[in-house]
Scaffold this motif. Structure first.
Motif, mmCIF file in Angstrom:
data_model
loop_
_atom_site.group_PDB
_atom_site.id
_atom_site.type_symbol
_atom_site.label_atom_id
_atom_site.label_comp_id
_atom_site.label_asym_id
_atom_site.label_seq_id
_atom_site.Cartn_x
_atom_site.Cartn_y
_atom_site.Cartn_z
ATOM 1 N N PRO A 151 -72.073 36.679 -54.654
ATOM 2 C CA PRO A 151 -71.354 35.599 -55.313
ATOM 3 C C PRO A 151 -71.857 34.324 -54.644
ATOM 4 C CG PRO A 151 -69.849 37.123 -54.182
ATOM 5 C CD PRO A 151 -71.233 37.428 -53.713
ATOM 6 N N GLY A 152 -72.897 33.739 -55.210
ATOM 7 C CA GLY A 152 -73.693 32.770 -54.448
ATOM 8 C C GLY A 152 -73.301 31.334 -54.673
ATOM 9 N N THR A 153 -72.330 31.076 -55.540
ATOM 10 C CA THR A 153 -71.956 29.680 -55.720
ATOM 11 C C THR A 153 -70.635 29.408 -55.012
ATOM 12 O OG1 THR A 153 -71.274 30.311 -57.938
ATOM 13 C CG2 THR A 153 -73.303 29.108 -57.747
ATOM 14 N N GLY A 154 -70.646 29.721 -53.733
ATOM 15 C CA GLY A 154 -69.511 29.348 -52.896
ATOM 16 C C GLY A 154 -68.523 30.465 -52.655
ATOM 17 N N GLY A 155 -68.624 31.530 -53.447
ATOM 18 C CA GLY A 155 -67.611 32.581 -53.390
ATOM 19 C C GLY A 155 -67.344 33.124 -52.003
ATOM 20 N N LEU A 156 -68.349 33.712 -51.404
ATOM 21 C CA LEU A 156 -68.142 34.356 -50.103
ATOM 22 C C LEU A 156 -67.637 33.351 -49.072
ATOM 23 C CD1 LEU A 156 -71.234 36.711 -49.739
ATOM 24 C CD2 LEU A 156 -68.936 37.273 -50.530
ATOM 25 N N THR A 157 -68.241 32.169 -49.090
ATOM 26 C CA THR A 157 -67.874 31.167 -48.091
ATOM 27 C C THR A 157 -66.429 30.709 -48.264
ATOM 28 O OG1 THR A 157 -70.155 30.418 -48.236
ATOM 29 C CG2 THR A 157 -68.632 29.005 -47.025
ATOM 30 N N ARG A 158 -66.067 30.397 -49.505
ATOM 31 C CA ARG A 158 -64.723 29.846 -49.718
ATOM 32 C C ARG A 158 -63.633 30.887 -49.470
ATOM 33 N NH1 ARG A 158 -67.363 26.434 -53.699
ATOM 34 N NH2 ARG A 158 -67.173 24.281 -52.943
ATOM 35 N N VAL A 159 -63.934 32.155 -49.755
ATOM 36 C CA VAL A 159 -62.925 33.193 -49.524
ATOM 37 C C VAL A 159 -62.514 33.207 -48.056
ATOM 38 C CG1 VAL A 159 -62.582 35.706 -49.405
ATOM 39 C CG2 VAL A 159 -63.416 34.658 -51.511
ATOM 40 N N VAL A 160 -63.488 33.216 -47.149
ATOM 41 C CA VAL A 160 -63.122 33.309 -45.731
ATOM 42 C C VAL A 160 -62.894 31.949 -45.085
ATOM 43 C CG1 VAL A 160 -64.093 35.593 -45.229
ATOM 44 C CG2 VAL A 160 -65.573 33.579 -45.137
ATOM 45 N N ASP A 161 -63.636 30.948 -45.535
ATOM 46 C CA ASP A 161 -63.590 29.654 -44.854
ATOM 47 C C ASP A 161 -62.493 28.756 -45.372
ATOM 48 O OD1 ASP A 161 -65.493 27.796 -43.081
ATOM 49 O OD2 ASP A 161 -66.512 29.692 -43.479
ATOM 50 N N LYS A 162 -62.313 28.765 -46.672
ATOM 51 C CA LYS A 162 -61.346 27.848 -47.269
ATOM 52 C C LYS A 162 -59.992 28.546 -47.430
ATOM 53 C CE LYS A 162 -60.549 25.038 -51.416
ATOM 54 N NZ LYS A 162 -61.067 24.694 -52.742
ATOM 55 N N ARG A 163 -60.034 29.759 -47.953
ATOM 56 C CA ARG A 163 -58.777 30.457 -48.213
ATOM 57 C C ARG A 163 -58.360 31.346 -47.050
ATOM 58 N NH1 ARG A 163 -56.778 29.377 -53.073
ATOM 59 N NH2 ARG A 163 -55.148 30.877 -52.531
ATOM 60 N N ARG A 164 -59.229 31.472 -46.092
ATOM 61 C CA ARG A 164 -58.939 32.206 -44.848
ATOM 62 C C ARG A 164 -58.484 33.644 -45.113
ATOM 63 N NH1 ARG A 164 -56.010 27.253 -42.056
ATOM 64 N NH2 ARG A 164 -57.731 25.804 -42.265
ATOM 65 N N VAL A 165 -59.159 34.247 -46.034
ATOM 66 C CA VAL A 165 -58.934 35.684 -46.254
ATOM 67 C C VAL A 165 -59.533 36.418 -45.060
ATOM 68 C CG1 VAL A 165 -59.485 37.645 -47.752
ATOM 69 C CG2 VAL A 165 -59.032 35.383 -48.750
ATOM 70 N N ARG A 166 -58.764 37.379 -44.560
ATOM 71 C CA ARG A 166 -59.247 38.120 -43.389
ATOM 72 C C ARG A 166 -60.580 38.783 -43.706
ATOM 73 N NH1 ARG A 166 -54.913 42.169 -41.808
ATOM 74 N NH2 ARG A 166 -56.497 43.713 -42.356
ATOM 75 N N ARG A 167 -61.477 38.795 -42.746
ATOM 76 C CA ARG A 167 -62.845 39.190 -43.068
ATOM 77 C C ARG A 167 -62.973 40.636 -43.531
ATOM 78 N NH1 ARG A 167 -66.206 40.232 -37.544
ATOM 79 N NH2 ARG A 167 -67.243 41.690 -38.947
ATOM 80 N N ASP A 168 -62.137 41.534 -42.982
ATOM 81 C CA ASP A 168 -62.260 42.934 -43.433
ATOM 82 C C ASP A 168 -61.746 43.077 -44.869
ATOM 83 O OD1 ASP A 168 -59.250 44.450 -42.112
ATOM 84 O OD2 ASP A 168 -59.727 42.315 -42.380
ATOM 85 N N LEU A 169 -60.707 42.287 -45.190
ATOM 86 C CA LEU A 169 -60.183 42.329 -46.556
ATOM 87 C C LEU A 169 -61.199 41.696 -47.514
ATOM 88 C CD1 LEU A 169 -56.474 41.345 -45.803
ATOM 89 C CD2 LEU A 169 -57.461 43.635 -46.061
ATOM 90 N N ALA A 170 -61.822 40.637 -47.036
ATOM 91 C CA ALA A 170 -62.874 40.010 -47.843
ATOM 92 C C ALA A 170 -63.979 41.016 -48.124
ATOM 93 C CB ALA A 170 -63.436 38.789 -47.119
ATOM 94 N N ASP A 171 -64.290 41.822 -47.127
ATOM 95 C CA ASP A 171 -65.318 42.844 -47.274
ATOM 96 C C ASP A 171 -64.929 43.850 -48.360
ATOM 97 O OD1 ASP A 171 -67.731 44.242 -45.458
ATOM 98 O OD2 ASP A 171 -66.419 45.697 -46.478
ATOM 99 N N VAL A 172 -63.680 44.288 -48.291
ATOM 100 C CA VAL A 172 -63.190 45.227 -49.314
ATOM 101 C C VAL A 172 -63.251 44.567 -50.692
ATOM 102 C CG1 VAL A 172 -61.159 46.495 -50.135
ATOM 103 C CG2 VAL A 172 -61.720 46.473 -47.683
ATOM 104 N N PHE A 173 -62.757 43.340 -50.746
ATOM 105 C CA PHE A 173 -62.689 42.606 -52.008
ATOM 106 C C PHE A 173 -64.061 42.439 -52.648
ATOM 107 C CE2 PHE A 173 -62.615 38.220 -53.942
ATOM 108 C CZ PHE A 173 -61.971 38.582 -55.117
ATOM 109 N N ALA A 174 -65.022 42.023 -51.828
ATOM 110 C CA ALA A 174 -66.338 41.689 -52.370
ATOM 111 C C ALA A 174 -67.184 42.924 -52.674
ATOM 112 C CB ALA A 174 -67.084 40.771 -51.405
ATOM 113 N N THR A 175 -66.673 44.099 -52.335
ATOM 114 C CA THR A 175 -67.430 45.314 -52.665
ATOM 115 C C THR A 175 -66.735 46.114 -53.763
ATOM 116 O OG1 THR A 175 -66.348 46.388 -50.781
ATOM 117 C CG2 THR A 175 -68.586 45.581 -50.431
ATOM 118 N N ARG A 176 -65.640 45.555 -54.284
ATOM 119 C CA ARG A 176 -64.909 46.248 -55.357
ATOM 120 C C ARG A 176 -65.243 45.621 -56.692
ATOM 121 N NH1 ARG A 176 -58.685 47.141 -53.627
ATOM 122 N NH2 ARG A 176 -58.323 46.741 -55.822
#
Lengths: 473, 539
Positions: free
Chosen positions: B172-197
């Protein structure tokens, strides 16, 4: 404001200097630095005029003018061979395209480097020969020394012209750098090893002009093939002048050998040192030394740089246009003799394009062989039973596949101890150098000559041998 | 996919094909309703509100108009006009058929537009909220991520998803990965689950993981969202100003000349002294020049991909430039504020442009203050130390001038001014520069102050510039892109720099790999019913 220089008078040139303010200014800025360098690093001996050849045009006829010149007033000029408007690139990936009148951006750095390295050698030999005037064996030889020196100076101008005309500010900086480095300097030595060696005596000078200037001939020959036309034309004209330097070397060694043979016959001994001659084994040692340091100038036998230069069209082979192949060399193979740690030699087959330095070196070695033949003929004609030989190309090498191996002049790979033991037989020793130096007493009288060298067979430009080639105070 | 028709970037709301912009007092609705047949180039259908560059260009136009034409708007609701579909992200067939440079440029523009939405939220009091009323995947969720708040329809089926990794083998190259963890502060392991589903996350889990802010019932979804928007608007102190019209672009102040692998951009200074900012509106020099420069950058990037070097020049009266700058900078006025931020964003476009930027400062130029930033954005600056090349008897000389504009008005994406980036960590030097503000600096002074790379004189000028440009043109475009990006962004990282640097660089690498773009790669195999075949080596 510096005084305006009248360029047409001061710098003879055929590059339309008067039309190019930028180039004028660059050369104006550089000229005093050059003259200062010449004053500091040029010949030590003061003269009142030397019978010199000055280039005045580049046509086939009458390109040189001879007259007595006060050396610092020598008219260093900028000359390019005539332009062939239809010239095309003869080799590499641009083969068949018109040659370049400007430096292509992608090759700028490489071309600049090639020109700087070539340019660096020109003043280096002047520096190496700085003191030789004080011990010249004759006025004729003294004149030749000055002729070689002023022309090396002109070749420096030729390279500086290219740097100034085509390489912008960086080129100007590099041109200054050519005067900043000095032969043998501990802080800022010349780029190539051979040009930091001492040329301590006249035998070394003859050997240098025979062997090392001959390397220059071959390097210039490859640059003459360059797709960068101004470089090609510059080198073409330099080759014309370079021929004289090699004549000085060839006839110089001729005359030393001739004189030594005379003394051997006269005194019926090879031990002619006490009779004011140079023994044949010392001549052979000098030959060994100068030949091998000159081989180092060809660089590594296998070279991707040389291959890239070739493919890009920057640097060709000797007589490129006369070669009968595809001028791309990617499909051709060539063999290379490689020394092994166990004392054997291996023959390797490699792409020809990777062995261009070797190709050029082979041409050079064959050329050097002709000189050795001449000198052996002189000995044979004089009935002296001795043969000079070129040492094996693996002998005494600092560059390339042989460096790090001890190879004797006959091509045997030996261990350190054997090498150290034999070295005195193969290369000039301190004693040899001291002895030769002891013979170096100047002879400045018209028509006279030193004891260790025969007179030349003919004078310069039709003048007699005893002509007053140099006016001394 | 190559496009032979040059892409234009000017749009008008009454001609939008994919968006509907409706202003209702202090709330604006921005509704996505993609015309399937409205692709910018032929060869794909924009199904399920998926987008291509053309859709994005309209979105950019809408965000700009909201800021200049509707300063009364305090909240912008981004939603979809289609039932059960919010946005399916970038169109995969378009991506699969696009050349690499097109994909990269498209992503860059998309990112800039989304950063612009955040910029409006932060600096214009125009808060963007996403009303996710259906399927929201990939780039669709990335649009939502650029908003301040995300409302997700609570219909027990609509999810937010970043399915790029599992479905397409890209990011998700238009900001997705970055904003999930950096802006919305989604926990990184949850972000990992999210981005692989591939199917994403819905309902309460989406809220718990901070992927969305609130769930909104399906019944009366729009009304409820509007209510929340009005509530947000009430918290704002933004006055209800009268906007100005962004009239159709005229190219009066920016000239482009493309020749071979070089483009010359000449920014012209104002002809007159500044009048009333609001009366002049889009005709005022500062705004007009900025719009034209913005448009120029976008056109050159998209349509002139082989023009690898941009030569940046200016032409005009430095005193007039200064007067116009002073009429805008630091003024307590919504329009002045908008112009300032717009010029800031335009300079940021230069900062992330993958072209070699060379500023040429010649007699007759006006690199003063705000316009000097253009030169400072460049990779190199050359100033002519002597008379104009074509008139050696002239007394005119080049100069530059530092003003307040260079000390904070136009920060880069990393939060530094271009001077701070240029003299990173050298506070003494920056203090020295501050003392030299508000006067003409001669070429020699500019060189001494380190503001230019070199100051060749009139004899050397043409040669030095030619050599510099030729040398540049001979280098690998890819290596230059990487080198320039590294040199331009010193110092701290921000979400913005991470998106343009880390995320984009990884994405662009992945784009070129066979696992994505090869004949058996995930992008090519998507939608064919065949599985992608991966080279399993981890690199």
């Amino acid at each position: 404001m510096p005084e305006k220089i009248d360029y047409d008078a001061k710098i003879p040139n055929n590059v339309n200097l008067a039309e190019d303010r930028r180039l004028q200014r660059a050369l104006e800025g550089w000229q005093p630095k050059f003259l200062h360098w010449w004053g500091e690093m040029g010949p030590t001996l003061e003269t009142q005029g030397v019978y010199l050849r000055t280039a005045v045009s580049v046509g086939r006829e009458g390109w040189a003018h001879f007259d007595h010149v006060n050396v610092p007033d020598y008219r260093w000029g900028i000359f390019l061979a005539e332009r062939d408007p239809d010239r095309r690139i003869a080799f590499g990936e641009h083969q068949g395209e018109p040659v370049w009148q400007q430096v292509p951006g992608e090759y700028r750095a490489d071309l600049q480097r090639l020109i700087v390295i070539q340019g660096d050698t020109e003043p280096a030999s002047v520096e190496q020969q700085k003191l030789l005037g004080l011990t010249a064996p004759s006025l004729y030889d003294l004149r030749n020394l000055f002729q070689v020196n002023v022309e090396e100076g002109r070749h420096l101008w030729a390279m500086v012209y290219l740097l100034h005309a085509y390489f912008g500010r960086e080129g100007r900086d590099e041109a200054e750098g050519l005067l900043m480095r000095n032969s043998g300097s501990p802080d800022a030595p010349r780029i190539l090893g051979a040009f930091n060696e001492e040329t301590a005596d006249w035998l070394a000078f003859y050997m240098f002009t025979y062997f090392t200037d001959r390397d220059g001939k071959y390097q210039l020959g490859t640059l003459k093939e360059s797709s960068f036309d101004p470089l090609s034309r510059t080198c073409e004209f330099m080759l014309k002048e370079e021929a004289h330097h090699m004549m000085v070397g060839t006839t110089g060694v001729d005359r030393v050998v001739t004189r030594s043979a005379e003394l051997i016959r006269e005194h019926d001994t090879y031990d002619i040192g006490p009779h004011g001659g140079i023994p044949l084994d010392i001549i052979q040692k000098y030959l060994n030394f100068h030949y091998t340091v000159s081989l180092d100038l060809f660089g590594s036998e296998t070279s991707t740089n040389a291959a890239n230069y070739y493919t890009a069209g920057l640097k060709g082979r000797w007589q490129e246009t006369r070669r009968r192949d595809d001028h791309k060399l990617t499909e051709d193979a060539r063999t290379l003799e490689r020394p092994n740690g166990d004392g054997t030699w291996t023959t390797e087959e490699l792409q020809a394009i990777l062995l261009l330095n070797l190709d050029l070196r082979s041409e050079y070695m064959a050329d050097c062989q002709t000189g050795v033949k001449r000198w052996n003929k002189i000995l044979a004609d004089a009935g002296v039973d001795h043969t000079f030989r070129l040492p094996h190309p693996g002998f005494n090498r600092e560059v390339g596949i042989n460096s790090g191996h001890h190879v004797t002049p006959d091509g045997t790979i030996v261990d350190e101890a054997t090498w150290e033991a034999g070295k005195r037989k193969w290369l000039p020793t301190t004693e040899d150098l001291t002895f030769v130096r002891s013979l170096m007493r100047p002879v400045y009288e018209r028509g006279k000559i030193a004891s260790w060298v025969a007179p030349p067979r003919q004078g310069i430009n039709g003048k007699p041998i005893d002509y007053e080639y140099v006016y001394l105070t | 996919m190559t496009t032979t028709t040059p892409v234009a970037f000017d749009r008008r709301p009454d001609e939008y094909r994919h968006w509907r912009l409706r202003v209702d007092g202090e709330v604006a609705w921005l509704e996505l309703d993609v015309d399937e047949q409205g692709g910018l180039v032929p060869g794909y259908e924009l199904k399920l509100n998926s987008y291509d560059l053309g859709v994005d260009i309209e979105l950019y136009d809408a965000t700009q108009r909201l800021r200049f034409e509707h300063p009364e708007v305090r909240v912008v609701i981004v939603t979809s006009a289609k039932d059960k579909v919010f946005c399916a992200g970038a169109n995969i067939r378009m991506l699969a058929a696009s050349e690499h440079h097109w994909k990269v440029n498209f992503c860059k523009f998309t990112n800039e537009t989304r950063n612009g939405m955040e910029d409006a939220t932060e600096h214009s009091g125009q808060v963007y909220v996403a009303a996710v009323n259906g399927t929201c995947a990939g780039g669709g969720y990335e649009i939502a991520l650029a908003c301040e708040k995300i409302f997700l329809i609570d219909d027990n089926s609509s999810t937010v998803a970043l399915p790029e990794v599992p479905l397409l083998g890209v990011l998700p190259g238009t900001g997705g990965l970055t904003r999930v963890v950096d802006k919305r502060r989604v926990r990184r392991d949850l972000a990992d689950v999210f981005a692989t589903r591939p199917d994403g996350v819905k309902g309460k889990t989406a809220v718990d993981w901070r992927l969305v802010d609130e769930l909104v019932p399906r019944q009366d979804f729009r009304e409820k969202v509007l209510e929340k928007a009005r509530e947000l608007a009430r918290q704002s102190e933004k006055p209800a100003d009268q906007g100005i019209e962004l009239t159709p672009l005229e190219h009066r102040y920016v000239d482009i000349d493309v020749a071979g692998n070089q483009a010359t951009i000449t920014v012209k200074g104002p002809e007159n002294d500044p009048g009333d900012l609001h009366e002049e509106g889009a005709g005022g020099w500062f705004l007009a020049m900025t719009r034209e420069l913005d448009d120029t950058i976008l056109r050159l990037r998209t349509n002139e991909v082989e023009a690898g070097t941009w030569i940046l020049r200016t032409q005009g009266d430095p005193a007039k430039v200064l007067a116009h700058e002073q009429a805008v900078l630091g003024q307590k006025d919504w329009l002045a504020n908008e112009i300032t931020h717009y010029f800031k964003r335009t300079l940021k476009r230069l900062d992330v442009t993958s072209r070699s930027l060379i500023a040429l400062i010649e007699p007759g130029s006006c690199f003063t203050g705000a316009l000097l930033e253009i030169a400072l954005a460049a990779d190199r600056q050359y100033i002519l130390d002597g008379p104009p090349i074509d008139d050696e008897d002239s007394d005119e000389r080049a100069s530059i001038q530092l003003t307040d504009a260079n000390f904070g008005a136009f920060p880069m994406g990393n939060g530094l001014t271009r001077l701070q980036a240029r003299f990173y960590g050298d506070e003494d030097h920056l203090a020295w520069l501050a003392r030299e503000k508000n006067r003409e600096l001669s070429p020699a002074e500019a060189l001494e102050l380190g503001l230019v790379t070199d100051a060749p004189d009139d004899l050397d000028w043409e040669d030095e510039i030619r050599i510099a440009l030729e040398g540049r043109a001979s280098l690998s475009p890819d290596a230059l892109t990487g080198m320039e990006a590294n040199h331009r962004f010193v110092g701290p990282e921000t979400i913005e720099t991470k998106i343009f640097g880390r995320l984009a660089a990884w994405q662009n690498w992945i784009f070129t790999r066979p696992n994505a773009s090869g004949p058996e790669g995930a992008l090519r195999r998507y939608g064919t019913g065949q599985k992608a075949v991966f080279d399993r080596k981890r690199v």
